[in-house]
Design a protein around this motif. Structure first.
Motif, mmCIF file in Angstrom:
data_model
loop_
_atom_site.group_PDB
_atom_site.id
_atom_site.type_symbol
_atom_site.label_atom_id
_atom_site.label_comp_id
_atom_site.label_asym_id
_atom_site.label_seq_id
_atom_site.Cartn_x
_atom_site.Cartn_y
_atom_site.Cartn_z
ATOM 1 N N MET A 46 0.922 -1.272 0.108
ATOM 2 C CA MET A 46 -0.326 -0.033 0.151
ATOM 3 C C MET A 46 0.653 1.339 0.067
ATOM 4 N N GLU A 47 2.126 1.880 0.662
ATOM 5 C CA GLU A 47 2.719 2.227 0.688
ATOM 6 C C GLU A 47 3.482 2.875 -0.419
ATOM 7 N N GLN A 48 4.358 1.652 -0.757
ATOM 8 C CA GLN A 48 4.652 2.083 -2.683
ATOM 9 C C GLN A 48 3.697 2.330 -3.523
ATOM 10 N N MET A 49 2.398 2.054 -3.561
ATOM 11 C CA MET A 49 1.613 2.314 -4.123
ATOM 12 C C MET A 49 0.738 3.736 -3.989
ATOM 13 N N LYS A 50 0.885 3.473 -3.171
ATOM 14 C CA LYS A 50 0.865 5.377 -2.870
ATOM 15 C C LYS A 50 1.749 6.029 -3.041
ATOM 16 N N ASP A 51 3.310 6.266 -2.311
ATOM 17 C CA ASP A 51 3.484 7.272 -3.039
ATOM 18 C C ASP A 51 4.081 7.139 -4.499
ATOM 19 N N ASN A 52 4.461 5.707 -5.521
ATOM 20 C CA ASN A 52 4.265 5.309 -6.798
ATOM 21 C C ASN A 52 3.106 6.769 -7.200
ATOM 22 N N PHE A 53 2.231 6.607 -7.343
ATOM 23 C CA PHE A 53 0.696 7.670 -7.694
ATOM 24 C C PHE A 53 0.574 8.581 -7.550
ATOM 25 N N HIS A 54 1.426 8.859 -5.742
ATOM 26 C CA HIS A 54 1.276 10.376 -5.458
ATOM 27 C C HIS A 54 -0.181 10.343 -4.607
ATOM 28 N N ALA A 55 -0.122 9.288 -3.871
ATOM 29 C CA ALA A 55 -1.864 9.688 -3.570
ATOM 30 C C ALA A 55 -1.398 10.155 -2.214
ATOM 31 N N ASP A 56 -1.277 11.637 -1.704
ATOM 32 C CA ASP A 56 -1.182 12.079 -0.706
ATOM 33 C C ASP A 56 -2.156 12.268 0.975
ATOM 34 N N GLY A 57 -3.438 11.559 0.176
ATOM 35 C CA GLY A 57 -4.088 11.905 1.209
ATOM 36 C C GLY A 57 -4.252 10.705 2.218
ATOM 37 N N LEU A 58 -4.730 11.138 3.778
ATOM 38 C CA LEU A 58 -4.115 10.383 4.658
ATOM 39 C C LEU A 58 -5.062 9.245 4.763
ATOM 40 N N ASN A 59 -5.879 8.394 4.171
ATOM 41 C CA ASN A 59 -6.801 7.736 3.816
ATOM 42 C C ASN A 59 -7.439 7.552 2.287
ATOM 43 N N GLU A 60 -6.727 8.276 1.817
ATOM 44 C CA GLU A 60 -6.520 8.014 -0.262
ATOM 45 C C GLU A 60 -6.377 6.432 -0.575
ATOM 46 N N HIS A 61 -5.526 6.110 -0.122
ATOM 47 C CA HIS A 61 -4.660 4.895 -0.687
ATOM 48 C C HIS A 61 -6.286 3.542 0.504
ATOM 49 N N GLN A 62 -6.751 3.943 0.516
ATOM 50 C CA GLN A 62 -8.137 2.691 0.944
ATOM 51 C C GLN A 62 -8.923 2.664 0.252
ATOM 52 N N TYR A 63 -8.632 3.237 -1.128
ATOM 53 C CA TYR A 63 -9.786 3.181 -1.987
ATOM 54 C C TYR A 63 -9.059 2.192 -2.808
ATOM 55 N N ILE A 64 -7.905 1.369 -2.833
ATOM 56 C CA ILE A 64 -7.342 0.483 -3.859
ATOM 57 C C ILE A 64 -8.245 -1.029 -3.064
ATOM 58 N N ILE A 65 -8.970 -0.927 -2.042
ATOM 59 C CA ILE A 65 -9.133 -2.070 -1.345
ATOM 60 C C ILE A 65 -10.852 -1.982 -1.395
#
Length: 415
Positions: A46-65
């Protein structure tokens, strides 16, 4: 024994003679696990994908699930009626190939929103495995035996959350996040060929595929008090689970700073869920689905209340958190098989449609609640603990409606 009953028993015996009951249960478990793989193996990345796509919001990466679960939930309405008309094998094989190709496409996503779109498409393929697995089990079993088989399937299925995060973590040691999706694709292709070669058709009587028959099937399911409210009960409990899943990396890494130990903690939780499925399979024949599931729901609510109160007072120490949460998830692990078996029991002739409606309701309601809970994450466990208590109590209300105010009763005729 009537001719129809005799024919059905002969058909079931023929299916078991072709694949064998043990091999069938193993296959169903692995097929059910496809969706756990799609979710749990991505958690360390998750952290790697978040950094790769610049998903900087606190809870934004939750949408991957969540995006995967949205596709997974909505498309179940399609697969059930199709499988009642054309059988289980063809839709299942098609879904697995769909899953495999979309998984591979995720590995080449060029933007965050493209990844979310492809994850939704991947969820559509994954939905076929959920609907067909439950439908096949209902084709071949009923009553407490169905609950027992579902428990065994869930027990084997729970091995995946034990090993998937560690597998994802290991992949990241040797490569980057696209390799995680490549592995999902390989699993999808393997299962498609395995089902093609080994799984016989389990549907004996096929229904006509018309909008009238589908609508009539939905009405029959939703008008059945037991089926409807047991499904709603599990849906809201699932919402608490999805909320915890969405915030898993934030809790384990953000609050408790586990780092590379996160997969170990996650595996411990999953181990207790698997133990619950084993416990349920062993004792459901003796005590019945109602007594087992009602008792576990009361435990779920009680322990969640302790977690909630402690969270309000102070940050729960990690060891105490693990004791409380593993106990809660042990209770949760006994609910799914029993609630689904009780919901499916009166609807054998509509197994495919019933499975798809139940899956649609459970996933869409659960995911919607899980998104809301996840987005309220504020750096503490208070929002998650609150959701477990409140949603558990709502589930209890639904069970009381389904059982006309009675809890812990013996098995009776479902209406």
């Amino acid at each position: 024994m009537t001719d129809d009953r005799l024919t059905r028993e002969q058909h079931i015996a023929e299916v078991h003679s072709k694949i064998g009951q043990k091999k069938l249960i193993i296959m169903m478990s692995i097929l059910m696990a496809v969706n756990a793989i799609a979710i749990d193996i991505t958690l360390p990345a998750m952290e790697q994908m978040k950094d790769n796509f610049h998903a900087d919001g606190l809870n934004e990466h939750q949408y991957i699930i969540s995006s995967y679960l949205i596709g997974f939930g909505l498309s179940q309405l399609i697969f059930g009626p199709i499988s009642d008309r054309f059988g289980r094998r063809i839709p299942l094989i098609a879904g697995l190939f769909f899953y495999a190709f979309s998984s591979l496409a995720c590995a080449f996503a060029s933007s965050f929103w493209t990844l979310l779109l492809l994850r939704s498409v991947q969820g559509i393929g994954g939905a076929a495995t959920r609907v067909m697995t439950v439908s096949i089990i209902r084709d071949l079993y009923h009553g407490r035996k169905m609950a027992e088989v579902l428990s065994i399937v869930m027990m084997i299925f729970m091995i995946v959350p034990i090993i998937a995060p560690a597998t994802g973590q290991m992949i990241l040691f040797f490569g980057t996040w696209p390799l995680v999706f490549t592995l999902m694709s390989v699993v999808g292709f393997f299962l498609a060929f395995w089902v093609t070669l080994k799984l016989p058709e389990t549907v004996l009587e096929r229904r006509f595929l018309t909008f009238v028959s589908i609508g009539a099937g939905f009405k029959q399911i939703l008008r059945n008090r037991t089926a409807c409210f047991y499904t709603l009960a599990f849906s809201v409990v699932l919402g608490a689970f999805f909320g915890a899943l969405n915030t898993a990396t934030q809790i384990y890494n953000g609050i408790y700073h586990l780092g590379n130990w996160f997969p170990t903690a996650f595996a411990t939780i999953a181990l207790f869920q698997a133990a619950a499925s084993f416990f349920n399979a062993k004792f459901v024949g003796r005590f019945g689905m109602r007594k087992m599931s009602h008792t576990m729901l009361l435990c779920f609510i009680g322990i969640s209340l302790v977690w909630f109160i402690w969270s309000l007072i102070d940050i729960v120490p990690f060891f105490i958190y693990m004791v409380l949460f593993t106990t809660i998830m042990f209770s949760f692990g006994s609910l799914g098989a029993n609630f689904n078996a009780l919901a499916m029991e009166p609807l054998g002739k509509l197994a495919g449609t019933a499975s798809s409606v139940f899956g649609f309701m459970q996933t869409t309601i659960g995911v919607s609640l899980g998104i809301i809970v996840g987005q309220t994450f504020n750096g503490t466990t208070i929002p998650i603990a609150t959701s477990f208590v409140s949603l558990g109590l709502i589930a209890l209300v639904f069970i009381l409606i389904a059982e006309k105010g009675k809890l812990l009763s013996a098995e009776n005729t479902l209406t």
